[in-house]
Design a protein around this motif. Structure first.
Motif, PDB file in Angstrom:
ATOM      1  N   ILE A  83       0.852  -1.190   0.000  1.00 53.51           N
ATOM      2  CA  ILE A  83       0.000   0.000   0.000  1.00 53.51           C
ATOM      3  C   ILE A  83       0.885   1.238   0.000  1.00 53.51           C
ATOM      4  CG2 ILE A  83      -1.787   1.295   1.232  1.00 53.51           C
ATOM      5  CD1 ILE A  83      -2.625  -1.370   2.530  1.00 53.51           C
ATOM      6  N   SER A  84       0.565   2.183  -0.864  1.00 53.68           N
ATOM      7  CA  SER A  84       1.299   3.443  -0.915  1.00 53.68           C
ATOM      8  C   SER A  84       0.315   4.593  -0.727  1.00 53.68           C
ATOM      9  CB  SER A  84       2.037   3.589  -2.245  1.00 53.68           C
ATOM     10  OG  SER A  84       2.779   4.785  -2.272  1.00 53.68           O
ATOM     11  N   ILE A  85       0.485   5.331   0.356  1.00 55.95           N
ATOM     12  CA  ILE A  85      -0.339   6.499   0.653  1.00 55.95           C
ATOM     13  C   ILE A  85       0.491   7.729   0.334  1.00 55.95           C
ATOM     14  CG2 ILE A  85      -1.552   7.754   2.485  1.00 55.95           C
ATOM     15  CD1 ILE A  85      -1.866   4.996   3.889  1.00 55.95           C
ATOM     16  N   ARG A  86       0.024   8.540  -0.602  1.00 55.54           N
ATOM     17  CA  ARG A  86       0.832   9.641  -1.116  1.00 55.54           C
ATOM     18  C   ARG A  86       0.127  10.988  -0.943  1.00 55.54           C
ATOM     19  NH1 ARG A  86       2.720   6.983  -6.929  1.00 55.54           N
ATOM     20  NH2 ARG A  86       3.895   5.198  -6.054  1.00 55.54           N
ATOM     21  N   GLU A  87       0.677  11.812  -0.072  1.00 50.36           N
ATOM     22  CA  GLU A  87       0.227  13.204   0.105  1.00 50.36           C
ATOM     23  C   GLU A  87      -1.291  13.286   0.301  1.00 50.36           C
ATOM     24  OE1 GLU A  87       2.297  16.085  -0.002  1.00 50.36           O
ATOM     25  OE2 GLU A  87       3.896  14.588   0.171  1.00 50.36           O
ATOM     26  N   VAL A  88      -1.828  12.407   1.116  1.00 49.17           N
ATOM     27  CA  VAL A  88      -3.278  12.322   1.298  1.00 49.17           C
ATOM     28  C   VAL A  88      -3.789  13.466   2.169  1.00 49.17           C
ATOM     29  CG1 VAL A  88      -5.044  10.993   2.548  1.00 49.17           C
ATOM     30  CG2 VAL A  88      -3.597   9.883   0.848  1.00 49.17           C
ATOM     31  N   VAL A  89      -4.882  14.077   1.724  1.00 47.44           N
ATOM     32  CA  VAL A  89      -5.503  15.197   2.436  1.00 47.44           C
ATOM     33  C   VAL A  89      -6.979  14.898   2.638  1.00 47.44           C
ATOM     34  CG1 VAL A  89      -6.091  17.653   2.357  1.00 47.44           C
ATOM     35  CG2 VAL A  89      -3.875  16.867   1.481  1.00 47.44           C
ATOM     36  N   LYS A  90      -7.475  15.185   3.844  1.00 47.14           N
ATOM     37  CA  LYS A  90      -8.908  15.113   4.125  1.00 47.14           C
ATOM     38  C   LYS A  90      -9.283  16.288   5.013  1.00 47.14           C
ATOM     39  CE  LYS A  90     -13.106  13.643   4.117  1.00 47.14           C
ATOM     40  NZ  LYS A  90     -13.897  13.700   2.863  1.00 47.14           N
ATOM     41  N   ARG A  91     -10.288  17.065   4.540  1.00 52.37           N
ATOM     42  CA  ARG A  91     -10.745  18.240   5.286  1.00 52.37           C
ATOM     43  C   ARG A  91     -12.214  18.078   5.670  1.00 52.37           C
ATOM     44  NH1 ARG A  91      -8.278  20.384   0.676  1.00 52.37           N
ATOM     45  NH2 ARG A  91      -6.216  21.341   1.045  1.00 52.37           N
ATOM     46  N   TYR A  92     -12.540  18.645   6.826  1.00 52.76           N
ATOM     47  CA  TYR A  92     -13.933  18.791   7.246  1.00 52.76           C
ATOM     48  C   TYR A  92     -14.138  20.280   7.510  1.00 52.76           C
ATOM     49  CZ  TYR A  92     -13.646  13.756   7.929  1.00 52.76           C
ATOM     50  OH  TYR A  92     -13.458  12.413   7.735  1.00 52.76           O
ATOM     51  N   GLY A  93     -14.575  20.991   6.485  1.00 54.67           N
ATOM     52  CA  GLY A  93     -14.644  22.437   6.591  1.00 54.67           C
ATOM     53  C   GLY A  93     -13.239  23.013   6.714  1.00 54.67           C
TER      54      GLY A  93
END
Length: 382
Positions: free
Chosen positions: A33-43
């Motif tokens: 698994i490769s997670i690359r520069e992952v972003v998650k926003r809530y507001g």
């Protein structure tokens, strides 16, 4: 060795690749698994802030951190329960952000058992195979194998309500692995169990991982779970991964004050840097005590924070070379260990944990003792 299914229905199934040393079985099926520069926003709140992490095929990796650190968010992004706001997630080199949850082929174990109350144990475990339309003979054989692995064979005909919490969690784990998925995601699955049962299932999970070779991503805020089961630990704080390393490295050589304080009990001493000889620094406490500590990173500042784990401090009734006088402020008998708190003459408080051995009495509060440690027992934080 458990055999893989002859018929594969999961969209992300691929021919086996060569696995790393993290996998201890020749039949490993885990995916990289490769997670690359992952972003998650809530507001305005950023739950995952440009997170990158590479997970080896067949590795057991734990996301460890306090509530709100982003660990469950990252797991949900990988599972497909939430969508990315930036970055990319690849499984065996293939992006999965547009793959529906049910097509990712991952096993999932939740904090709640989420068992079907009207189905027997065997029916609950076999449910994913029936949904994948695996033939009855293969399903029955695989269910029997999995129940045996999880020590549930004698409970196959029971309903969930007839079982203890620990047994129900074993059923949930069995259901997650019955299809021998390449990836298994676990979201704090042991948090509702009592300590003894939790420790027992930790060992079972470790043995299970070695047997089936799936890649496991485990989420917890419990440091003992992470240290016990993981090949590597990713410590998270405020939407970032702040350190990734093997359990012993995380515990013995944390990179920051946060990791040192969150993983295990810590003594943190602020000291003046007097000199350096290779990896060993000479330091002086505010009270004037000169001591040595190991350091992996260059320290250019005049001061540093030194970590000393409680079990690395020796306690003596009488003065000894390189020791300091101290006064006992608290002493607790915890069974296998004694937990002692002392204060040095300069006001520095230290926590000490020492084994309960024959002839060692629990000191009384107010007792004068002497404490000391060596360079190998202390670690300069970067």
């Amino acid at each position: 060795m458990v055999q893989t299914l002859a018929r594969r229905e999961m969209s992300l199934e691929a021919p086996r690749t060569t696995t790393t040393a993290a996998v201890r079985t020749q039949g490993a099926i885990g995916a990289g698994i490769s997670i690359r520069e992952v972003v998650k926003r809530y507001g305005a709140f950023v739950a995952a802030d440009r997170i990158s992490l590479d997970i080896e095929p067949g590795e057991f990796i734990t996301l460890l951190g306090p509530s709100g650190s982003g660990k469950t968010t990252l797991l949900n992004l990988l599972a497909g329960f939430q969508s990315l706001d930036g970055g990319q997630i690849l499984v065996d080199g293939r992006p999965i952000q547009n793959v529906p949850v049910h097509r990712r082929g991952f096993g999932m174990v939740f904090q709640s058992y989420a068992l079907f109350p009207n189905m027997t144990v065997a029916q609950n475990v076999g449910f994913p195979m029936r949904m994948a339309r695996i033939d009855r003979e293969t399903t029955d054989r695989r269910v029997a194998e999995t129940l045996e692995m999880m020590r549930l064979s004698d409970h196959a005909g029971k309903l969930p309500a007839q079982m203890s919490g620990g047994q129900q969690q074993r059923v949930a784990i069995a259901r997650a692995i019955v299809m021998r998925p390449r990836v298994v995601l676990m979201d704090e699955p042991l948090s509702a169990l009592d300590r003894r049962l939790r420790e027992s299932i930790q060992i079972e999970l470790r043995e299970l991982h070695q047997a089936i070779g799936s890649t496991i991503l485990f989420v917890t805020h419990d440091q003992s779970e992470a240290l016990t089961m993981s090949d590597r630990i990713a410590v998270m704080d405020a939407g970032h991964i702040v350190q990734v390393a093997r359990p012993a490295e995380i515990y013995r050589r944390p990179q920051s004050r946060f990791v040192a304080g969150f993983v295990g009990e810590s003594n943190l001493i602020d000291a003046q840097v007097l000199g350096r000889n290779g990896r060993v620094l000479t330091l002086r406490t505010p009270g004037g005590h000169v001591f040595e500590a190991e350091s992996r990173h260059g320290v250019s500042a005049d001061s540093a924070t030194v970590l000393i784990r409680p079990e690395r401090i020796a306690i003596h009734a009488a003065p000894a070379p390189a020791t300091l006088p101290a006064t006992v402020t608290s002493a607790l008998f915890l069974g296998e260990v004694l937990r002692i708190e002392v204060v040095l003459d300069d006001g520095q408080r230290l926590l000490i944990r020492c084994p309960d051995i024959a002839g060692r009495d629990l000191p009384e509060v107010g007792t004068q003792v002497h404490v000391g440690w060596g360079a190998a027992d202390s670690w300069v934080l970067s």
